[in-house]
Scaffold this active site. Sequence first.
Site, PDB file in Angstrom:
ATOM      1  N   SER A   1      -9.946  -6.459   9.811  1.00  0.00           N
ATOM      2  CA  SER A   1     -11.297  -5.225   9.665  1.00  0.00           C
ATOM      3  C   SER A   1     -12.257  -6.814   8.470  1.00  0.00           C
ATOM      4  O   SER A   1     -11.912  -6.782   8.165  1.00  0.00           O
ATOM      5  CB  SER A   1     -10.753  -3.990   8.683  1.00  0.00           C
ATOM      6  OG  SER A   1     -12.011  -3.723   8.536  1.00  0.00           O
TER       7      SER A   1
ATOM      8  N   ARG B   1       1.031  -1.405   0.169  1.00  0.00           N
ATOM      9  CA  ARG B   1      -0.381  -0.066   0.542  1.00  0.00           C
ATOM     10  C   ARG B   1       0.896   0.815  -0.059  1.00  0.00           C
ATOM     11  O   ARG B   1       1.591   1.258   0.677  1.00  0.00           O
ATOM     12  CB  ARG B   1      -0.557  -0.014   1.001  1.00  0.00           C
ATOM     13  CG  ARG B   1      -1.841  -1.067   0.781  1.00  0.00           C
ATOM     14  CD  ARG B   1      -2.950  -1.124   2.725  1.00  0.00           C
ATOM     15  NE  ARG B   1      -3.298  -2.728   2.678  1.00  0.00           N
ATOM     16  CZ  ARG B   1      -4.459  -2.766   3.496  1.00  0.00           C
ATOM     17  NH1 ARG B   1      -4.620  -1.952   4.684  1.00  0.00           N
ATOM     18  NH2 ARG B   1      -5.186  -3.760   2.899  1.00  0.00           N
TER      19      ARG B   1
ATOM     20  N   GLU C   1      -6.685  -0.832  15.324  1.00  0.00           N
ATOM     21  CA  GLU C   1      -7.255  -2.158  15.079  1.00  0.00           C
ATOM     22  C   GLU C   1      -6.010  -3.076  13.699  1.00  0.00           C
ATOM     23  O   GLU C   1      -4.909  -2.701  13.901  1.00  0.00           O
ATOM     24  CB  GLU C   1      -7.512  -1.182  13.624  1.00  0.00           C
ATOM     25  CG  GLU C   1      -8.120  -2.230  12.515  1.00  0.00           C
ATOM     26  CD  GLU C   1      -8.034  -1.591  11.276  1.00  0.00           C
ATOM     27  OE1 GLU C   1      -8.018  -3.154  10.298  1.00  0.00           O
ATOM     28  OE2 GLU C   1      -7.437  -0.901  10.597  1.00  0.00           O
TER      29      GLU C   1
ATOM     30  N   ARG D   1       2.724   0.848  10.259  1.00  0.00           N
ATOM     31  CA  ARG D   1       1.641   1.506   8.642  1.00  0.00           C
ATOM     32  C   ARG D   1       2.496   0.857   8.118  1.00  0.00           C
ATOM     33  O   ARG D   1       3.703   2.199   7.786  1.00  0.00           O
ATOM     34  CB  ARG D   1       1.303   3.265   9.082  1.00  0.00           C
ATOM     35  CG  ARG D   1       0.329   3.050   7.680  1.00  0.00           C
ATOM     36  CD  ARG D   1      -0.601   4.870   7.590  1.00  0.00           C
ATOM     37  NE  ARG D   1      -0.950   4.857   9.186  1.00  0.00           N
ATOM     38  CZ  ARG D   1      -2.416   4.546   9.274  1.00  0.00           C
ATOM     39  NH1 ARG D   1      -2.624   4.303   8.083  1.00  0.00           N
ATOM     40  NH2 ARG D   1      -3.248   4.466  10.141  1.00  0.00           N
TER      41      ARG D   1
ATOM     42  N   ARG E   1       0.862  -6.286  12.538  1.00  0.00           N
ATOM     43  CA  ARG E   1       0.364  -5.728  13.752  1.00  0.00           C
ATOM     44  C   ARG E   1       0.120  -6.486  15.245  1.00  0.00           C
ATOM     45  O   ARG E   1       0.147  -6.005  16.151  1.00  0.00           O
ATOM     46  CB  ARG E   1      -1.200  -4.658  12.954  1.00  0.00           C
ATOM     47  CG  ARG E   1      -0.679  -3.780  12.620  1.00  0.00           C
ATOM     48  CD  ARG E   1      -2.277  -2.825  12.167  1.00  0.00           C
ATOM     49  NE  ARG E   1      -1.642  -1.728  11.540  1.00  0.00           N
ATOM     50  CZ  ARG E   1      -2.510  -0.867  12.056  1.00  0.00           C
ATOM     51  NH1 ARG E   1      -3.654  -0.828  12.057  1.00  0.00           N
ATOM     52  NH2 ARG E   1      -1.994   0.795  10.921  1.00  0.00           N
TER      53      ARG E   1
END
Length: 427
Positions: free
Chosen positions: A352, A262, A349, A277, A391
């Site tokens: 999801s 990403r 988070e 991130r 994460r």
Amino acid sequence: MLDIKWIRENPEALDAALAKRGAEALAQSLVALDEKRRSAVQKAQDLLSRRNAASKEIGAAMAQKNSELAEKLKAEVADIKVTLPAAEEEERQLSAELNDVLSRVPNVPFDDVPVGADESGNVVTRTIGEKPRWNHAPKEHFEIGESLGYMDFDRATKLSGSRFTVLTGPLARLERALGQFMIDLHTGEHGYTEVSSPLMVRDEAMFGTGQLPKFADDLFKTTDGRWLIPTAEVTLTNLVSSEILEHEKLPLRFTALTPSFRSEAGSAGRDTRGMLRQHQFWKCELVSITDAESAVAEHERMTACAEEVLKRLGLHFRTMTLCTGDMGFGARKTYDLEVWLPGQNTFREISSCSVCGDFQGRRMDARYRAKGEKGTKFVHTLNGSGTAVGRCLIAVLENYLNEDGSVTIPDALLPYMGGLKKIERAA
């Protein structure tokens, strides 16, 4: 993608759904554009029908030796041959314009999704476990990893720039162990089929799951026009694109452990320290292909599968129902799993899980046929992280930190660590 027929019949419902998402009303402009398209379709069809009818009439006129009428009809057919291509081109252009606009319209939230403008409107659904109780001070993952000597951001920057990490020795093995643990759990106990699929895809695959055209800036593109996947959702969901499945074979459940890529175009200045991130990270993805009737129950099941990962690792977490303003583009309802990070003194988070209705099925033209029925219906799709490996690594480091700076390996990961029970400072 939403069904234009549904929009024509329910314009108020669409605008109400968009308002819940904080978006502008679109129904009127979409219906108007569709009317122009339908008018162009009808015009082209009428011209084609008239050309075919006139061609038959020419033969009849010539049989009756009515040369005047035959010549008149020939002139009419000649005129139609000139105007028909322009009418067909207008139809193609309006259809392409409508499809482009529709491809950028977000999905309609379920009625039970909380309404809110941003993450502050999310609702806690349940909380699992408790925060760790220590006598020593917590630390952030990058402090722990660098202190241990197995997490190196400077070398990663030398190799690739910012938002990359080099892990070595036991931390590299811990990352691998987490991924293996997740994929084994989902295939061995949760009924998912493991898939090894490409990491580069065509435009059509990205369009099918909704990354294109709206989110092109968030993606990496190769020099030959392919895209690096931002999540294995893209490949796993598109396995059924352009196919007609037998109803009795549903649901299909797929999982994959892959790198994800990403650009993080919209996150400048956010989470720049550490590995929260990243441009490249490992993730265990879950995808389900279902019918309309099973999708909601499958959503609960998928979320429970992702939760089980965190339960087995002994991590404190909460499951959030996202509000309309924080929900993803293609989702009708989303649960986020947020894990407790002592170093940040907050939840972050880590997974999801979304149910998308037939939004992606329509974009992919993926259908199913019920036994004994001639007609087909679009499949319903779901996707979720089961979970994000990086994460999860962060959560393990921060929650299993010992007073002496070492990190205890959770029991669930011991079979994957080659006898190592604790990560200690490099000699």
